[in-house]
Write an enzyme that holds these catalytic residues in place. Sequence first.
Site, mmCIF file in Angstrom:
data_model
loop_
_atom_site.group_PDB
_atom_site.id
_atom_site.type_symbol
_atom_site.label_atom_id
_atom_site.label_comp_id
_atom_site.label_asym_id
_atom_site.label_seq_id
_atom_site.Cartn_x
_atom_site.Cartn_y
_atom_site.Cartn_z
ATOM 1 N N ILE A 4 8.178 9.371 -4.557
ATOM 2 C CA ILE A 4 7.977 9.053 -5.872
ATOM 3 C C ILE A 4 7.417 10.281 -6.531
ATOM 4 C CG2 ILE A 4 6.250 7.471 -7.173
ATOM 5 C CD1 ILE A 4 5.905 5.848 -4.531
ATOM 6 N N SER A 9 -1.471 0.851 -3.974
ATOM 7 C CA SER A 9 -0.339 -0.057 -3.277
ATOM 8 C C SER A 9 -0.894 -1.561 -3.423
ATOM 9 C CB SER A 9 -0.257 0.429 -2.021
ATOM 10 O OG SER A 9 0.631 -0.682 -1.477
ATOM 11 N N TYR A 23 -3.191 2.408 7.078
ATOM 12 C CA TYR A 23 -2.588 2.930 6.036
ATOM 13 C C TYR A 23 -3.360 2.378 4.764
ATOM 14 C CZ TYR A 23 0.894 2.987 2.064
ATOM 15 O OH TYR A 23 1.236 2.857 0.990
ATOM 16 N N LYS A 71 -5.869 3.150 1.417
ATOM 17 C CA LYS A 71 -5.649 2.755 -0.035
ATOM 18 C C LYS A 71 -6.739 2.256 -0.617
ATOM 19 C CE LYS A 71 -1.830 4.971 -0.262
ATOM 20 N NZ LYS A 71 -1.767 6.338 -1.040
ATOM 21 N N PHE A 120 14.198 -9.463 8.649
ATOM 22 C CA PHE A 120 13.123 -9.872 9.308
ATOM 23 C C PHE A 120 12.867 -11.233 9.125
ATOM 24 C CE2 PHE A 120 12.146 -5.088 9.474
ATOM 25 C CZ PHE A 120 12.820 -4.849 10.654
ATOM 26 N N ASP A 126 3.966 -8.584 8.094
ATOM 27 C CA ASP A 126 4.899 -8.890 7.113
ATOM 28 C C ASP A 126 4.177 -9.948 6.075
ATOM 29 O OD1 ASP A 126 6.554 -6.728 6.546
ATOM 30 O OD2 ASP A 126 8.181 -7.933 7.440
HETATM 31 C C1 UD1 Z 1 5.803 -1.450 2.831
HETATM 32 C C2 UD1 Z 1 4.499 -1.043 2.885
HETATM 33 C C3 UD1 Z 1 3.672 -0.939 1.446
HETATM 34 C C4 UD1 Z 1 4.551 0.494 0.984
HETATM 35 C C5 UD1 Z 1 6.006 -0.230 0.983
HETATM 36 C C6 UD1 Z 1 6.563 1.184 0.325
HETATM 37 C C7 UD1 Z 1 3.482 -2.665 4.588
HETATM 38 C C8 UD1 Z 1 2.684 -3.830 5.060
HETATM 39 N N1 UD1 Z 1 3.757 -2.299 3.361
HETATM 40 O O1 UD1 Z 1 6.166 -2.650 2.093
HETATM 41 O O2 UD1 Z 1 2.330 -0.676 1.592
HETATM 42 O O3 UD1 Z 1 3.904 0.475 -0.152
HETATM 43 O O4 UD1 Z 1 6.387 -0.427 2.117
HETATM 44 O O5 UD1 Z 1 8.089 0.903 -0.164
HETATM 45 O O6 UD1 Z 1 4.111 -2.048 5.566
HETATM 46 N N2 UD1 Z 1 12.832 -5.923 5.828
HETATM 47 C C9 UD1 Z 1 13.852 -6.326 6.586
HETATM 48 N N3 UD1 Z 1 14.525 -5.367 7.253
HETATM 49 C C10 UD1 Z 1 14.376 -4.178 7.317
HETATM 50 C C11 UD1 Z 1 13.426 -3.488 6.592
HETATM 51 C C12 UD1 Z 1 12.720 -4.371 5.764
HETATM 52 O O7 UD1 Z 1 14.112 -7.529 6.568
HETATM 53 O O8 UD1 Z 1 14.992 -3.395 8.182
HETATM 54 C C13 UD1 Z 1 12.327 -6.738 4.891
HETATM 55 C C14 UD1 Z 1 10.808 -6.711 5.140
HETATM 56 O O9 UD1 Z 1 10.318 -7.689 6.177
HETATM 57 C C15 UD1 Z 1 10.121 -7.082 3.687
HETATM 58 C C16 UD1 Z 1 11.111 -6.369 2.776
HETATM 59 O O10 UD1 Z 1 12.487 -6.310 3.627
HETATM 60 O O11 UD1 Z 1 9.851 -8.335 3.400
HETATM 61 C C17 UD1 Z 1 10.452 -4.992 2.230
HETATM 62 O O12 UD1 Z 1 10.247 -4.456 3.293
HETATM 63 P P1 UD1 Z 1 9.627 -2.875 3.175
HETATM 64 O O13 UD1 Z 1 10.742 -1.941 2.290
HETATM 65 O O14 UD1 Z 1 9.293 -2.127 4.493
HETATM 66 O O15 UD1 Z 1 8.352 -2.920 2.356
HETATM 67 P P2 UD1 Z 1 7.141 -3.532 2.630
HETATM 68 O O16 UD1 Z 1 6.726 -3.904 3.855
HETATM 69 O O17 UD1 Z 1 7.208 -4.700 1.434
#
Ligand code: UD1
Length: 353
Positions: free
Chosen positions: A27, A139, A164, A168, A233, A313
């Site tokens: 960012i 965040s 983490y 914040k 997931f 999640d």
């Molecule tokens: C996470 C952090 C958040 C941070 C953000 C940065 C947590 C709880 N939150 O958000 O603080 O600001 O990253 O971008 O960790 N997913 C899949 N398969 C994957 C990866 C992710 O299905 O291989 C899904 C996750 O379940 C979620 C969505 O994609 O529903 C987004 O996941 P992700 O990109 O990791 O972001 P957050 O968990 O929302």
Amino acid sequence: MCLPCLRLLKFKMTNNTILVTGGAGYIGSHTVVALAEAGYRPVIIDDFSNSQQSVLDGLKQILGYEVPCVVHDCNDPATLLDLFQRENVRGVIHFAAFKAVGESMAEPLKYYRNNLGSLITLLEVMLETGVTDLIFSSSCTVYGEPDSLPVVETMPVKPAASVYGNTKQVGEEILRDMAAAGKPVKIISLRYFNPIGAHPSALIGELPLGVPNNLVPYITQTAAGIREQLSVFGDDYPTPDGSCIRDYIHVMDLAEAHVAALQALGQPGPGSHYDVFNIGTGLGHSVLELVRTFENLSGRRLNYRIGPRRAGDITAVYADATKAWEQLGWSAKRSLREALEDAWRWQQQLEKK
Ligand code: UD1
């Protein structure tokens, strides 16, 4: 002298140097571009613990000049003090922090020392040098599993689910307390939703170390054949298609929000100020929607399977970003498709290197 020339001269004489801690990160680097485009002079401090020197080359190609960069941990008061004085810093955007949720649970002290130690050090140096303006990276994780959607800034902050996330929350509290104590600071915390995408030039973008934790780099790396299969997931959440919902925001929109926040703080001067803003698009998209949109724009079929839920999640979160529009004059302009196209272009040019 003509009026535009006078304005330019006045602008050049104005102190417009903004220190960007963590400016070589994902960012941070995009914000450096947005700052430069808005006429600011960004200066980076980054220890490159989670970023690469090649980012500076990308910035140079985009901007046409080398952005000054100090390679150092920003948790060091002497280095910061020297930098503030030497570069005549007018304001700060503080990105430098660790962000891996899993690692934060295994190494809490590492996270508290780095994320909160550097914030305290920075504030002390700001007080010492009379610099008032600060934008802090917070965040949407502070909302936890929200009671209603979209989330508004006035909604309660939930107990953090990770170390983490707690850095914040506590970071925000420290800043609020500084203003409440009447310290000469003007601070805005920006609560980011899920940043994705890359600069449209594909000269800078996200560079995850090792296996990505976040969805979009995992999608693009799977499409590029670096990862064998994407695991979605969970598809048993109470959402229309069963997968989780997030507010995915183009990283350039997010970058521009920092410029808007900085401008809203106005000219440095006396007084204390603290405020917090959601920075999201206001739209929720599911994981499966992202998969389909990506397949559609890239013309590739993604190898994915439905896997188990990931611990920690939440089901759904997306922003009410009305306050940012009303008070900062900012709103997200780029679409989900545009963000995914830019992320894919970035991934493809990485392959060529
Ligand atoms: C996470 C952090 C958040 C941070 C953000 C940065 C947590 C709880 N939150 O958000 O603080 O600001 O990253 O971008 O960790 N997913 C899949 N398969 C994957 C990866 C992710 O299905 O291989 C899904 C996750 O379940 C979620 C969505 O994609 O529903 C987004 O996941 P992700 O990109 O990791 O972001 P957050 O968990 O929302």
